[in-house]
Design an enzyme around this catalytic site. Structure first.
Site, mmCIF file in Angstrom:
data_model
loop_
_atom_site.group_PDB
_atom_site.id
_atom_site.type_symbol
_atom_site.label_atom_id
_atom_site.label_comp_id
_atom_site.label_asym_id
_atom_site.label_seq_id
_atom_site.Cartn_x
_atom_site.Cartn_y
_atom_site.Cartn_z
ATOM 1 N N ASN A 102 -19.223 6.576 -12.379
ATOM 2 C CA ASN A 102 -19.165 7.864 -11.687
ATOM 3 C C ASN A 102 -19.130 7.735 -10.178
ATOM 4 O OD1 ASN A 102 -19.282 10.259 -13.685
ATOM 5 N ND2 ASN A 102 -20.620 8.700 -14.554
ATOM 6 N N THR A 151 -10.147 10.336 -21.477
ATOM 7 C CA THR A 151 -10.212 9.998 -20.047
ATOM 8 C C THR A 151 -11.003 8.691 -19.912
ATOM 9 O OG1 THR A 151 -12.066 11.555 -19.838
ATOM 10 C CG2 THR A 151 -9.896 12.332 -19.151
ATOM 11 N N THR A 184 -19.693 20.488 -24.325
ATOM 12 C CA THR A 184 -19.205 19.953 -23.067
ATOM 13 C C THR A 184 -18.199 18.823 -23.235
ATOM 14 O OG1 THR A 184 -21.475 20.365 -22.485
ATOM 15 C CG2 THR A 184 -20.077 19.479 -20.772
ATOM 16 N N THR A 225 -12.013 7.177 -6.856
ATOM 17 C CA THR A 225 -11.481 6.152 -5.958
ATOM 18 C C THR A 225 -11.117 4.868 -6.680
ATOM 19 O OG1 THR A 225 -13.737 5.437 -5.494
ATOM 20 C CG2 THR A 225 -12.749 7.032 -3.984
ATOM 21 N N GLU A 244 -20.483 7.455 -21.093
ATOM 22 C CA GLU A 244 -20.223 6.530 -19.978
ATOM 23 C C GLU A 244 -21.411 5.587 -19.775
ATOM 24 O OE1 GLU A 244 -17.187 9.372 -17.433
ATOM 25 O OE2 GLU A 244 -19.301 9.305 -16.874
ATOM 26 N N LYS A 291 -12.720 14.589 -27.439
ATOM 27 C CA LYS A 291 -12.858 13.653 -26.337
ATOM 28 C C LYS A 291 -14.074 14.044 -25.524
ATOM 29 C CE LYS A 291 -11.946 13.821 -22.450
ATOM 30 N NZ LYS A 291 -12.796 14.067 -21.198
#
Length: 406
Positions: free
Chosen positions: A401, A158, A195, A406, A278, A184
């Site tokens: 995040n 992702t 997780t 959006t 991230e 992933k």
């Protein structure tokens, strides 16, 4: 047979490297671009094991996979995974879609429906397009190859900046077998299970009960020892398949050797998740010693790994040892500041109640590296130790995040 007799060699390939496995990744339009559907298949029904998220808001594919694994008695042949949509919090229709994924995969490869496990990853609360994912599974079934592991690794990504895959050849006194895997994960990473998503395969023969024990043991020190942001997802699972194609049979006596081989695959996959966290710019290895028990040491390590204050200090190369002492002191474990020690790299900044701030410039230079080491001794005199991996917390994490939907 002992772990000392184990010879492990890294090899090319990943989840399809073991004999009798095929895989692929295809694009079916769930994501706006790129691969988004992975299929992993054993030529024969294999022993299967899984570790699932502890989040009480469990996604439909988690519930379906639990049901099918129980119905098969710990057997499976097929794993289907989509990215781009988590199929989580989607009500009864989401469960129907997850069942349809499994049923279509079984039909596409000629397997019993109970022998299929499914997983999804992506945005929560969005309906997964059933027609697209079923078409993707059918297309993937026609594209399965022994060389398809890297495609599967890319298809499950992702926000991951790079794919995670690993394969090893294992030589033992009773024969040779292979272990491969993909994973992933980049955000919503906190060790309340594993997780993220991962699949490990082996051509060793391992009974389902032993495979489950091995996977749980290895998960605890790999996927359950990582944190990016302290967030536990709704979709997390680690699957393992063992099809016996190598002719090597693992029993109780050989289990420690198999566990070590499995760890050699899962640990780099887990570290890769943190390195690709991230917004991450640094991989942080946390070693806690001097715990009253291993459980307490792990609790302290987890508190350090999840501390925004510690993670932002590391991002800014600020050798703020006081934040580490403060976290250890509030972690809910036995802690003696008069005997505690804090090191960044090889630089001791706090010991026996005394700071060594004159060493701060040297510690700061260590924190400027891409690989950072934090050592905390809790000062209890106990033998408890633990290791965890985390990353720094950057402004880029906030941006990713803030804009995820959006």
């Amino acid at each position: 047979m002992t772990v000392a007799e184990l010879q492990v060699t890294s090899i090319d390939g990943s989840v399809a490297a073991p004999e009798g496995f095929r895989a692929t990744g295809v694009s079916c339009g769930i994501k706006s671009k790129g691969l988004d559907l992975a299929l992993i298949v054993s030529d024969v029904t294999a022993s299967a094991a899984a570790v699932f998220t502890t989040n009480k808001a469990q996604a439909a594919p988690v519930l379906v996979s639990k049901q099918r694994l129980a119905a098969s008695g710990g057997r499976a042949r097929v794993i289907a995974i989509n990215s781009g949509c988590a199929n989580a919090c989607t009500g009864p229709e989401g469960h129907v879609t997850a069942d349809a994924m499994a049923d279509s995969a079984a039909n596409a490869v000629g397997s019993d429906p109970s022998d299929v496990l499914v997983a999804s990853t992506g945005v929560i609360g969005v309906a997964l397009d059933r027609a697209k994912v079923i078409a993707g599974i059918q297309g993937a079934a026609a594209a399965l190859t022994r060389d398809g592991g890297p495609l599967a690794a890319r298809a499950i990504m992702t926000t991951d900046p790079f794919p995670k895959e690993k394969a090893v050849l294992v030589d033992t006194p009773i024969g040779r077998f292979t272990v491969g895997g993909i994973a992933k994960g980049s955000g919503m990473i906190e060790p309340l299970m594993a997780t993220m998503l991962a699949v490990v395969t082996t051509d060793a023969g391992v009974p389902p009960a032993l495979l489950q024990r091995a996977l749980q043991d290895v998960t605890e020190v790999t996927f359950n020892a990582i944190s990016v942001d302290g967030e536990c997802s709704t979709n997390d699972c680690v699957f393992a398949l063992a099809n016996g194609a190598s002719g090597v049979a693992i029993g109780e006596a050989e289990l420690p050797v198999f566990i070590e081989a499995l760890r050699r695959v899962c640990e780099p996959l887990a570290i890769g998740i943190v390195r690709g966290g991230e917004g991450a710019t640094k991989l942080v290895t946390i070693d806690v010693t001097g715990g009253a028990s291993a459980v307490e040491a792990k609790r302290a390590a987890r508190a350090i790994a999840n501390s925004p204050l510690v993670k932002t200090a590391i991002h800014g190369a600020d050798p703020n040892w006081g934040r580490l002492v403060a976290v250890a002191g509030r972690a809910g474990v036995a802690f003696n500041p008069e005997s505690a020690r804090v090191q960044l790299g090889d630089v001791e900044l706090f010991a026996n109640g005394r700071p060594y701030d004159e060493r701060a410039p040297e510690a700061s230079r260590h924190l400027q590296q891409s690989d950072v080491r934090v050592r905390v001794d809790l000062g209890t005199g106990g033998a408890g130790t633990a290791r965890m991996w985390t990353c720094d917390l950057s402004a880029e994490y906030v941006r990713i995040n803030a804009e995820y939907r959006t």
